[in-house]
Write an enzyme that holds these catalytic residues in place. Structure first.
Site, PDB file in Angstrom:
ATOM      1  N   ARG A 112       2.516  -4.863   6.075  1.00 28.41           N
ATOM      2  CA  ARG A 112       1.693  -3.873   5.371  1.00 28.41           C
ATOM      3  C   ARG A 112       2.468  -2.564   5.334  1.00 28.41           C
ATOM      4  O   ARG A 112       2.831  -2.019   6.378  1.00 28.41           O
ATOM      5  CB  ARG A 112       0.344  -3.641   6.051  1.00 28.41           C
ATOM      6  CG  ARG A 112      -0.453  -2.581   5.273  1.00 28.41           C
ATOM      7  CD  ARG A 112      -1.894  -2.420   5.691  1.00 28.41           C
ATOM      8  NE  ARG A 112      -2.547  -1.469   4.772  1.00 28.41           N
ATOM      9  CZ  ARG A 112      -3.807  -1.504   4.413  1.00 28.41           C
ATOM     10  NH1 ARG A 112      -4.597  -2.432   4.875  1.00 28.41           N
ATOM     11  NH2 ARG A 112      -4.300  -0.605   3.567  1.00 28.41           N
ATOM     12  N   GLU A 171       1.970 -13.312  12.270  1.00 33.31           N
ATOM     13  CA  GLU A 171       2.586 -12.160  12.919  1.00 33.31           C
ATOM     14  C   GLU A 171       2.420 -10.942  12.008  1.00 33.31           C
ATOM     15  O   GLU A 171       2.620 -11.044  10.786  1.00 33.31           O
ATOM     16  CB  GLU A 171       4.084 -12.412  13.156  1.00 33.31           C
ATOM     17  CG  GLU A 171       4.365 -13.525  14.130  1.00 33.31           C
ATOM     18  CD  GLU A 171       3.847 -13.238  15.534  1.00 33.31           C
ATOM     19  OE1 GLU A 171       3.896 -12.073  15.976  1.00 33.31           O
ATOM     20  OE2 GLU A 171       3.380 -14.190  16.179  1.00 33.31           O
ATOM     21  N   GLU A 198     -12.542  -4.234  -3.814  1.00 35.05           N
ATOM     22  CA  GLU A 198     -12.976  -2.855  -3.516  1.00 35.05           C
ATOM     23  C   GLU A 198     -12.236  -1.837  -4.391  1.00 35.05           C
ATOM     24  O   GLU A 198     -12.817  -0.816  -4.778  1.00 35.05           O
ATOM     25  CB  GLU A 198     -12.752  -2.536  -2.034  1.00 35.05           C
ATOM     26  CG  GLU A 198     -13.678  -3.285  -1.078  1.00 35.05           C
ATOM     27  CD  GLU A 198     -13.298  -4.747  -0.824  1.00 35.05           C
ATOM     28  OE1 GLU A 198     -12.155  -5.128  -1.161  1.00 35.05           O
ATOM     29  OE2 GLU A 198     -14.141  -5.495  -0.296  1.00 35.05           O
ATOM     30  N   HIS A 204       1.919   3.260  -9.169  1.00 29.24           N
ATOM     31  CA  HIS A 204       1.691   1.839  -9.460  1.00 29.24           C
ATOM     32  C   HIS A 204       2.826   1.286 -10.332  1.00 29.24           C
ATOM     33  O   HIS A 204       3.255   0.146 -10.151  1.00 29.24           O
ATOM     34  CB  HIS A 204       0.335   1.643 -10.153  1.00 29.24           C
ATOM     35  CG  HIS A 204      -0.833   2.090  -9.311  1.00 29.24           C
ATOM     36  ND1 HIS A 204      -0.950   1.754  -7.985  1.00 29.24           N
ATOM     37  CD2 HIS A 204      -1.924   2.855  -9.602  1.00 29.24           C
ATOM     38  CE1 HIS A 204      -2.074   2.282  -7.490  1.00 29.24           C
ATOM     39  NE2 HIS A 204      -2.671   2.961  -8.458  1.00 29.24           N
ATOM     40  N   SER A 255      -7.555  -5.155  -4.842  1.00 31.08           N
ATOM     41  CA  SER A 255      -8.685  -5.728  -4.104  1.00 31.08           C
ATOM     42  C   SER A 255      -9.977  -5.575  -4.910  1.00 31.08           C
ATOM     43  O   SER A 255     -10.049  -4.746  -5.827  1.00 31.08           O
ATOM     44  CB  SER A 255      -8.834  -5.032  -2.741  1.00 31.08           C
ATOM     45  OG  SER A 255      -9.322  -3.708  -2.904  1.00 31.08           O
ATOM     46  N   SER A 307      -7.861  -4.697   5.330  1.00 26.34           N
ATOM     47  CA  SER A 307      -8.512  -4.353   4.059  1.00 26.34           C
ATOM     48  C   SER A 307      -8.942  -5.591   3.262  1.00 26.34           C
ATOM     49  O   SER A 307      -8.646  -5.726   2.080  1.00 26.34           O
ATOM     50  CB  SER A 307      -7.602  -3.449   3.212  1.00 26.34           C
ATOM     51  OG  SER A 307      -7.249  -2.295   3.912  1.00 26.34           O
ATOM     52  N   LEU A 359       9.970 -21.057  -5.261  1.00 20.55           N
ATOM     53  CA  LEU A 359       9.105 -20.109  -4.531  1.00 20.55           C
ATOM     54  C   LEU A 359       7.717 -20.139  -5.139  1.00 20.55           C
ATOM     55  O   LEU A 359       7.569 -20.041  -6.363  1.00 20.55           O
ATOM     56  CB  LEU A 359       9.675 -18.681  -4.637  1.00 20.55           C
ATOM     57  CG  LEU A 359       8.806 -17.564  -4.058  1.00 20.55           C
ATOM     58  CD1 LEU A 359       8.887 -17.520  -2.535  1.00 20.55           C
ATOM     59  CD2 LEU A 359       9.205 -16.206  -4.607  1.00 20.55           C
ATOM     60  N   ASP A 381       0.824  -1.219   0.000  1.00 24.12           N
ATOM     61  CA  ASP A 381       0.000   0.000   0.000  1.00 24.12           C
ATOM     62  C   ASP A 381       0.856   1.266   0.000  1.00 24.12           C
ATOM     63  O   ASP A 381       1.975   1.270   0.513  1.00 24.12           O
ATOM     64  CB  ASP A 381      -0.915  -0.022   1.241  1.00 24.12           C
ATOM     65  CG  ASP A 381      -2.038   0.989   1.143  1.00 24.12           C
ATOM     66  OD1 ASP A 381      -2.376   1.411   0.027  1.00 24.12           O
ATOM     67  OD2 ASP A 381      -2.581   1.360   2.206  1.00 24.12           O
TER      68      ASP A 381
HETATM   69  C1  IPE Z   1      -5.272  -2.494   0.217  1.00 23.73           C
HETATM   70  O1  IPE Z   1      -4.985  -1.139   0.041  1.00 23.73           O
HETATM   71  C2  IPE Z   1      -5.320  -3.202  -1.107  1.00 23.73           C
HETATM   72  C3  IPE Z   1      -4.027  -3.352  -1.793  1.00 23.73           C
HETATM   73  C4  IPE Z   1      -2.879  -2.924  -1.354  1.00 23.73           C
HETATM   74  C5  IPE Z   1      -4.089  -4.053  -3.044  1.00 23.73           C
HETATM   75  P1  IPE Z   1      -6.151  -0.043  -0.034  1.00 23.73           P
HETATM   76  O2  IPE Z   1      -5.505   1.258  -0.257  1.00 23.73           O
HETATM   77  O3  IPE Z   1      -7.193  -0.448  -0.984  1.00 23.73           O
HETATM   78  O4  IPE Z   1      -6.764  -0.133   1.444  1.00 23.73           O
HETATM   79  P2  IPE Z   1      -7.701   0.882   2.228  1.00 23.73           P
HETATM   80  O5  IPE Z   1      -8.728   1.382   1.262  1.00 23.73           O
HETATM   81  O6  IPE Z   1      -6.819   1.992   2.715  1.00 23.73           O
HETATM   82  O7  IPE Z   1      -8.269   0.078   3.350  1.00 23.73           O
HETATM   83  C1  IPE Z   2      -1.829   0.356  -3.230  1.00 24.87           C
HETATM   84  O1  IPE Z   2      -1.595   1.718  -3.291  1.00 24.87           O
HETATM   85  C2  IPE Z   2      -2.143  -0.229  -4.586  1.00 24.87           C
HETATM   86  C3  IPE Z   2      -3.564  -0.524  -4.764  1.00 24.87           C
HETATM   87  C4  IPE Z   2      -4.464  -0.439  -3.850  1.00 24.87           C
HETATM   88  C5  IPE Z   2      -3.972  -0.934  -6.089  1.00 24.87           C
HETATM   89  P1  IPE Z   2      -2.768   2.787  -3.261  1.00 24.87           P
HETATM   90  O2  IPE Z   2      -3.209   3.047  -4.649  1.00 24.87           O
HETATM   91  O3  IPE Z   2      -3.839   2.390  -2.323  1.00 24.87           O
HETATM   92  O4  IPE Z   2      -1.993   4.036  -2.703  1.00 24.87           O
HETATM   93  P2  IPE Z   2      -2.471   5.053  -1.576  1.00 24.87           P
HETATM   94  O5  IPE Z   2      -2.824   4.239  -0.365  1.00 24.87           O
HETATM   95  O6  IPE Z   2      -3.641   5.797  -2.119  1.00 24.87           O
HETATM   96  O7  IPE Z   2      -1.293   5.914  -1.337  1.00 24.87           O
HETATM   97 MG    MG Z   3      -4.076   2.616  -0.305  1.00 28.52          MG
END
Ligand code: IPE
Ligand code: IPE
Ligand code: MG
Length: 248
Positions: free
Chosen positions: A181, A200, A62, A32, A60, A189, A126, A15
């Site tokens: 994370r 852990e 979502e 990304h 995800s 999430s 792996l 994230d």
């Molecule tokens: C979790 O990150 C999903 C991925 C890293 C793929 P999000 O950015 O979607 O999580 P929330 O929305 O902060 O919970």
């Molecule tokens: C994680 O990074 C990647 C995905 C969820 C696809 P984010 O895109 O959620 O980045 P932030 O959390 O907004 O910085």
């Molecule tokens: Mg995020």
């Protein structure tokens, strides 16, 4: 003293891509692109660190509701990265396994997923699970449906439950020992809700595109210092407690 073991199965919620890009004065999606490069470097770092299974949370269910431009960019990047890296992944003995709901993808995407999974199917060094259009609740629901599909009223609940549990363990073959994370949030999430029962947890403020071998090694060191009890009382803790109780 017994040497503390390294994690065998590492899971990562990657994230912070968007925030990293914004900090650099760039469009979110550039985060990304950089994140994908860091993911490849991390996979290679895991190969040299006795890790046998790695599960990466890349998209995800979502996340699919984000702006369509960002979603399309991520899907395109995923496909391009798989195509670009498939030979190297294969040569490094990595078996690629894509987790998640595939119905949302067009035939071009599905073809690349199948191709990479097929190419690397026999590799043993792996096991790399990439969670893409994934949700922990979706995975539990899928396993539930698989279990009831193969069982009718004449089969008992225990058999249906066994089938359910087996289905959950089929794609992700072991529970993660360690979850990292990045990005500072302290939540799951909707990631691997079943398999993280005794994992852990390691949270870091580092944004995913800045993740490095140094942070990985730090997380592994922290993991090694943890006392995993799985609900049990360790003998030495137990003896010390007993001594104190008898002395009073
Ligand atoms: C979790 O990150 C999903 C991925 C890293 C793929 P999000 O950015 O979607 O999580 P929330 O929305 O902060 O919970
Ligand atoms: C994680 O990074 C990647 C995905 C969820 C696809 P984010 O895109 O959620 O980045 P932030 O959390 O907004 O910085
Ligand atoms: Mg995020």
């Amino acid at each position: 003293m017994q040497k503390k073991r390294s994690p065998k199965h590492l899971a990562i919620i990657m994230d912070g891509n968007g925030r990293w890009a914004r900090q650099q004065g760039m469009d979110r999606v550039r985060g990304h692109t950089q994140g994908a490069e860091v993911a490849i470097a991390t996979i290679e770092a895991c190969v040299t660190r006795e890790i046998s299974e790695l599960t990466l949370y890349a998209l995800s269910v979502e996340n699919m509701n984000r702006d369509q431009r960002e979603v399309s960019f991520i899907i395109k990047l995923f496909v391009e990265t798989l195509l670009k890296e498939k030979t190297r992944l294969h040569e490094n003995g990595i078996r690629v396994n894509i987790l998640g709901e595939r119905k949302a993808f067009d035939s071009g995407v599905l073809q690349v997923i199948n191709e990479v999974e097929h190419l690397t199917a026999k590799n043993k060094k792996l096991k790399l699970n990439i969670a893409f259009n994934y949700s922990g609740r979706w995975q539990i629901k899928e396993a539930f449906f698989r279990a009831i599909e193969t069982h009718d009223e004449s089969t008992c609940a225990i058999q249906a439950y066994d089938a359910f549990e087996k289905s959950l363990g089929k794609v992700i073959t072991s529970d993660p020992d360690l979850l990292i994370r990045t990005g500072g949030e302290m939540r799951l999430s909707n990631f691997m809700l079943w398999h993280l029962a005794y994992t852990e947890l390691f949270f870091t403020e580092v944004l995913w595109p800045s993740f490095s071998e140094e942070t990985l090694d730090h997380a592994i060191q922290v993991f090694k210092s943890r006392d995993r009890r799985f609900g049990q009382i360790k003998d030495d803790v137990y003896i010390e407690t007993k001594k104190k109780i008898t002395a009073t």
